[in-house]
Design a protein around this motif. Structure first.
Motif, PDB file in Angstrom:
ATOM      1  N   ALA A 146       0.827  -1.263  -0.021  1.00 19.20           N
ATOM      2  CA  ALA A 146      -0.028  -0.069  -0.130  1.00 19.20           C
ATOM      3  C   ALA A 146       0.853   1.358  -0.064  1.00 19.20           C
ATOM      4  O   ALA A 146       0.497   2.052  -0.607  1.00 19.20           O
ATOM      5  CB  ALA A 146      -1.010  -0.083   1.262  1.00 19.20           C
ATOM      6  N   ALA A 147       1.941   1.307   0.752  1.00 20.06           N
ATOM      7  CA  ALA A 147       2.783   2.361   0.896  1.00 20.06           C
ATOM      8  C   ALA A 147       3.556   2.664  -0.282  1.00 20.06           C
ATOM      9  O   ALA A 147       3.572   3.887  -0.832  1.00 20.06           O
ATOM     10  CB  ALA A 147       3.814   2.335   2.006  1.00 20.06           C
ATOM     11  N   MET A 148       4.014   1.713  -1.244  1.00 17.08           N
ATOM     12  CA  MET A 148       4.762   1.762  -2.280  1.00 17.08           C
ATOM     13  C   MET A 148       3.725   1.883  -3.359  1.00 17.08           C
ATOM     14  O   MET A 148       4.152   2.990  -4.317  1.00 17.08           O
ATOM     15  CB  MET A 148       5.439   0.518  -2.735  1.00 17.08           C
ATOM     16  CG  MET A 148       6.520   0.115  -2.005  1.00 17.08           C
ATOM     17  SD  MET A 148       7.304  -1.466  -2.110  1.00 17.08           S
ATOM     18  CE  MET A 148       8.227  -0.787  -3.742  1.00 17.08           C
ATOM     19  N   PRO A 206      10.761   2.655  -3.026  1.00 17.56           N
ATOM     20  CA  PRO A 206      10.935   1.397  -2.106  1.00 17.56           C
ATOM     21  C   PRO A 206      10.675   2.436  -0.752  1.00 17.56           C
ATOM     22  O   PRO A 206      10.742   3.366  -0.430  1.00 17.56           O
ATOM     23  CB  PRO A 206      12.464   1.389  -2.032  1.00 17.56           C
ATOM     24  CG  PRO A 206      12.909   1.964  -3.481  1.00 17.56           C
ATOM     25  CD  PRO A 206      11.996   3.175  -3.645  1.00 17.56           C
ATOM     26  N   VAL A 207      10.239   1.390   0.212  1.00 12.59           N
ATOM     27  CA  VAL A 207       9.856   1.839   1.670  1.00 12.59           C
ATOM     28  C   VAL A 207      10.275   0.633   2.690  1.00 12.59           C
ATOM     29  O   VAL A 207      10.674  -0.506   2.123  1.00 12.59           O
ATOM     30  CB  VAL A 207       8.240   1.695   1.816  1.00 12.59           C
ATOM     31  CG1 VAL A 207       7.823   2.913   0.852  1.00 12.59           C
ATOM     32  CG2 VAL A 207       7.497   0.406   1.699  1.00 12.59           C
ATOM     33  N   VAL A 208      10.506   1.136   3.818  1.00 12.23           N
ATOM     34  CA  VAL A 208      10.708   0.366   4.927  1.00 12.23           C
ATOM     35  C   VAL A 208       9.875   0.655   6.062  1.00 12.23           C
ATOM     36  O   VAL A 208       9.397   1.715   6.260  1.00 12.23           O
ATOM     37  CB  VAL A 208      12.211   0.529   5.468  1.00 12.23           C
ATOM     38  CG1 VAL A 208      13.183   0.152   4.491  1.00 12.23           C
ATOM     39  CG2 VAL A 208      12.414   1.972   5.853  1.00 12.23           C
ATOM     40  N   LEU A 221      12.070   5.638   0.488  1.00  9.25           N
ATOM     41  CA  LEU A 221      13.660   5.760   0.420  1.00  9.25           C
ATOM     42  C   LEU A 221      14.005   6.145  -1.070  1.00  9.25           C
ATOM     43  O   LEU A 221      13.202   6.007  -1.907  1.00  9.25           O
ATOM     44  CB  LEU A 221      14.249   4.431   0.532  1.00  9.25           C
ATOM     45  CG  LEU A 221      13.983   3.596   1.945  1.00  9.25           C
ATOM     46  CD1 LEU A 221      14.715   2.414   1.900  1.00  9.25           C
ATOM     47  CD2 LEU A 221      14.751   4.586   3.157  1.00  9.25           C
ATOM     48  N   ASN A 222      15.003   7.144  -1.032  1.00 10.31           N
ATOM     49  CA  ASN A 222      15.550   7.390  -2.366  1.00 10.31           C
ATOM     50  C   ASN A 222      16.457   6.405  -2.676  1.00 10.31           C
ATOM     51  O   ASN A 222      16.724   5.322  -2.214  1.00 10.31           O
ATOM     52  CB  ASN A 222      16.237   8.705  -2.208  1.00 10.31           C
ATOM     53  CG  ASN A 222      17.300   8.979  -1.457  1.00 10.31           C
ATOM     54  OD1 ASN A 222      18.140   7.873  -1.002  1.00 10.31           O
ATOM     55  ND2 ASN A 222      17.613  10.180  -1.049  1.00 10.31           N
TER      56      ASN A 222
END
Length: 163
Positions: free
Chosen positions: A49-51, A57-59, A121-122
Protein backbone atom coordinates in the motif's frame (compact mmCIF):
# COMPACT_ATOMS: atom_id res chain seq x y z
CA UNK A 1 7.89 20.39 -12.10
CA UNK A 2 6.50 17.72 -9.78
CA UNK A 3 6.67 14.13 -10.91
CA UNK A 4 3.64 11.85 -10.87
CA UNK A 5 4.96 10.23 -7.67
CA UNK A 6 5.03 13.62 -5.86
CA UNK A 7 1.42 14.63 -6.56
CA UNK A 8 -1.20 14.23 -3.84
CA UNK A 9 -3.10 10.95 -4.02
CA UNK A 10 -6.38 9.72 -2.67
CA UNK A 11 -6.52 6.98 -0.06
CA UNK A 12 -8.21 4.72 -2.60
CA UNK A 13 -5.12 4.84 -4.83
CA UNK A 14 -3.15 2.92 -2.18
CA UNK A 15 -5.95 0.54 -1.11
CA UNK A 16 -4.71 -3.04 -1.27
CA UNK A 17 -6.40 -6.40 -0.59
CA UNK A 18 -4.98 -9.84 0.13
CA UNK A 19 -6.81 -13.09 0.83
CA UNK A 20 -5.26 -16.44 1.67
CA UNK A 21 -6.36 -19.79 3.06
CA UNK A 22 -5.15 -20.65 6.59
CA UNK A 23 -3.62 -24.11 6.45
CA UNK A 24 -2.71 -26.41 9.36
CA UNK A 25 0.99 -25.55 8.88
CA UNK A 26 0.10 -21.87 9.59
CA UNK A 27 -1.41 -22.69 12.97
CA UNK A 28 -0.39 -23.29 16.56
CA UNK A 29 -1.51 -26.03 18.97
CA UNK A 30 -4.87 -24.23 19.36
CA UNK A 31 -5.53 -24.73 15.63
CA UNK A 32 -5.42 -20.93 15.13
CA UNK A 33 -3.04 -18.94 12.98
CA UNK A 34 0.27 -17.90 14.58
CA UNK A 35 0.26 -14.23 15.60
CA UNK A 36 3.64 -13.80 13.93
CA UNK A 37 2.19 -15.09 10.66
CA UNK A 38 -0.58 -12.48 10.85
CA UNK A 39 2.03 -9.81 11.59
CA UNK A 40 4.04 -10.87 8.53
CA UNK A 41 0.93 -10.58 6.33
CA UNK A 42 0.22 -7.14 7.82
CA UNK A 43 3.76 -5.91 7.21
CA UNK A 44 3.74 -7.18 3.63
CA UNK A 45 0.40 -5.61 2.68
CA UNK A 46 1.36 -2.32 4.38
CA UNK A 47 4.51 -2.26 2.27
CA UNK A 48 2.51 -2.74 -0.93
CA UNK A 49 0.00 0.00 0.00
CA UNK A 50 2.80 2.43 0.88
CA UNK A 51 4.70 1.73 -2.34
CA UNK A 52 1.51 2.23 -4.35
CA UNK A 53 1.12 5.61 -2.68
CA UNK A 54 4.67 6.93 -3.15
CA UNK A 55 6.01 4.71 -5.98
CA UNK A 56 9.31 4.39 -4.12
CA UNK A 57 10.95 1.66 -2.02
CA UNK A 58 9.81 1.72 1.61
CA UNK A 59 10.83 0.31 4.98
CA UNK A 60 8.79 -0.33 8.10
CA UNK A 61 9.85 1.93 10.96
CA UNK A 62 7.03 1.39 13.44
CA UNK A 63 4.13 -0.88 14.18
CA UNK A 64 1.71 0.38 16.77
CA UNK A 65 -1.82 -0.24 17.87
CA UNK A 66 -1.58 -3.85 16.72
CA UNK A 67 -4.67 -5.39 18.26
CA UNK A 68 -5.55 -9.08 18.02
CA UNK A 69 -9.31 -9.17 18.47
CA UNK A 70 -10.25 -12.74 17.52
CA UNK A 71 -8.49 -15.91 16.34
CA UNK A 72 -8.46 -17.24 12.79
CA UNK A 73 -8.82 -21.01 12.53
CA UNK A 74 -7.32 -23.48 10.09
CA UNK A 75 -9.59 -23.80 7.07
CA UNK A 76 -10.77 -20.19 7.26
CA UNK A 77 -9.69 -17.43 4.91
CA UNK A 78 -7.60 -14.53 6.16
CA UNK A 79 -8.48 -11.30 4.37
CA UNK A 80 -6.49 -8.09 4.72
CA UNK A 81 -7.18 -4.54 3.60
CA UNK A 82 -4.55 -1.80 3.79
CA UNK A 83 -4.30 1.83 2.78
CA UNK A 84 -2.27 4.95 3.47
CA UNK A 85 -4.28 6.86 6.05
CA UNK A 86 -1.94 9.83 6.62
CA UNK A 87 1.39 11.19 5.46
CA UNK A 88 4.12 13.33 6.90
CA UNK A 89 7.23 14.53 5.04
CA UNK A 90 8.86 11.14 4.39
CA UNK A 91 6.59 8.78 6.29
CA UNK A 92 3.22 7.21 5.68
CA UNK A 93 0.86 5.82 8.27
CA UNK A 94 -0.75 2.69 6.86
CA UNK A 95 -3.92 1.24 8.35
CA UNK A 96 -4.42 -2.52 8.05
CA UNK A 97 -7.62 -4.41 8.84
CA UNK A 98 -7.64 -8.21 9.10
CA UNK A 99 -10.76 -10.35 8.89
CA UNK A 100 -11.45 -14.06 8.97
CA UNK A 101 -14.03 -15.73 6.80
CA UNK A 102 -15.59 -19.10 7.39
CA UNK A 103 -15.74 -20.28 3.80
CA UNK A 104 -18.59 -22.72 4.51
CA UNK A 105 -20.95 -20.31 6.30
CA UNK A 106 -19.74 -16.96 4.85
CA UNK A 107 -19.40 -15.59 8.42
CA UNK A 108 -16.80 -12.81 8.59
CA UNK A 109 -15.16 -11.40 11.73
CA UNK A 110 -12.77 -8.55 12.37
CA UNK A 111 -9.71 -10.27 13.86
CA UNK A 112 -6.93 -7.67 13.91
CA UNK A 113 -6.13 -4.09 13.07
CA UNK A 114 -2.91 -2.16 13.10
CA UNK A 115 -1.19 1.06 12.15
CA UNK A 116 2.27 0.84 10.64
CA UNK A 117 4.63 3.67 9.75
CA UNK A 118 6.52 3.24 6.52
CA UNK A 119 9.28 5.54 5.27
CA UNK A 120 10.02 6.05 1.58
CA UNK A 121 13.62 5.73 0.39
CA UNK A 122 15.53 7.45 -2.39
CA UNK A 123 18.20 5.86 -4.61
CA UNK A 124 20.80 6.35 -1.86
CA UNK A 125 18.68 4.61 0.76
CA UNK A 126 17.83 7.86 2.56
CA UNK A 127 14.37 9.07 3.54
CA UNK A 128 12.53 10.59 0.57
CA UNK A 129 9.50 12.85 0.38
CA UNK A 130 6.08 11.32 -0.13
CA UNK A 131 2.91 12.73 -1.68
CA UNK A 132 0.18 14.04 0.58
CA UNK A 133 -2.84 11.79 1.00
CA UNK A 134 -6.42 12.90 0.43
CA UNK A 135 -9.05 11.11 2.53
CA UNK A 136 -12.43 10.68 0.86
CA UNK A 137 -14.80 8.63 3.02
CA UNK A 138 -16.06 9.45 6.52
CA UNK A 139 -13.87 6.68 8.00
CA UNK A 140 -10.78 7.86 6.08
CA UNK A 141 -11.36 11.43 7.25
CA UNK A 142 -11.74 10.25 10.86
CA UNK A 143 -8.47 8.34 10.71
CA UNK A 144 -6.75 11.26 8.99
CA UNK A 145 -7.99 13.72 11.64
CA UNK A 146 -6.75 11.47 14.46
CA UNK A 147 -3.37 10.76 12.84
CA UNK A 148 -1.51 13.74 14.31
CA UNK A 149 -2.19 12.44 17.84
CA UNK A 150 -0.93 8.96 16.89
CA UNK A 151 2.15 10.60 15.34
CA UNK A 152 2.90 12.53 18.55
CA UNK A 153 2.55 9.32 20.61
CA UNK A 154 4.99 7.52 18.28
CA UNK A 155 7.50 10.37 18.53
CA UNK A 156 7.23 10.40 22.34
CA UNK A 157 7.67 6.61 22.47
CA UNK A 158 10.72 6.88 20.19
CA UNK A 159 12.17 9.66 22.32
CA UNK A 160 11.69 7.60 25.50
CA UNK A 161 13.28 4.49 23.98
CA UNK A 162 16.50 6.35 23.16
CA UNK A 163 17.17 7.36 26.75
Amino acid sequence: MKSISDQAKTVSQSRTYLTDLVLPSDTNHHDTIFGGKVMAYVDKIACIAAMRHCRKPVVTVSTDSFDFLAPIKAGEAISLEAYVAWTHRTSMEVFVKVESENLLTAEKRLTSRAYLTMVALNDQGRAASVPHVIPETVEEKRQYDQAWERYKIRMKRKENSIE
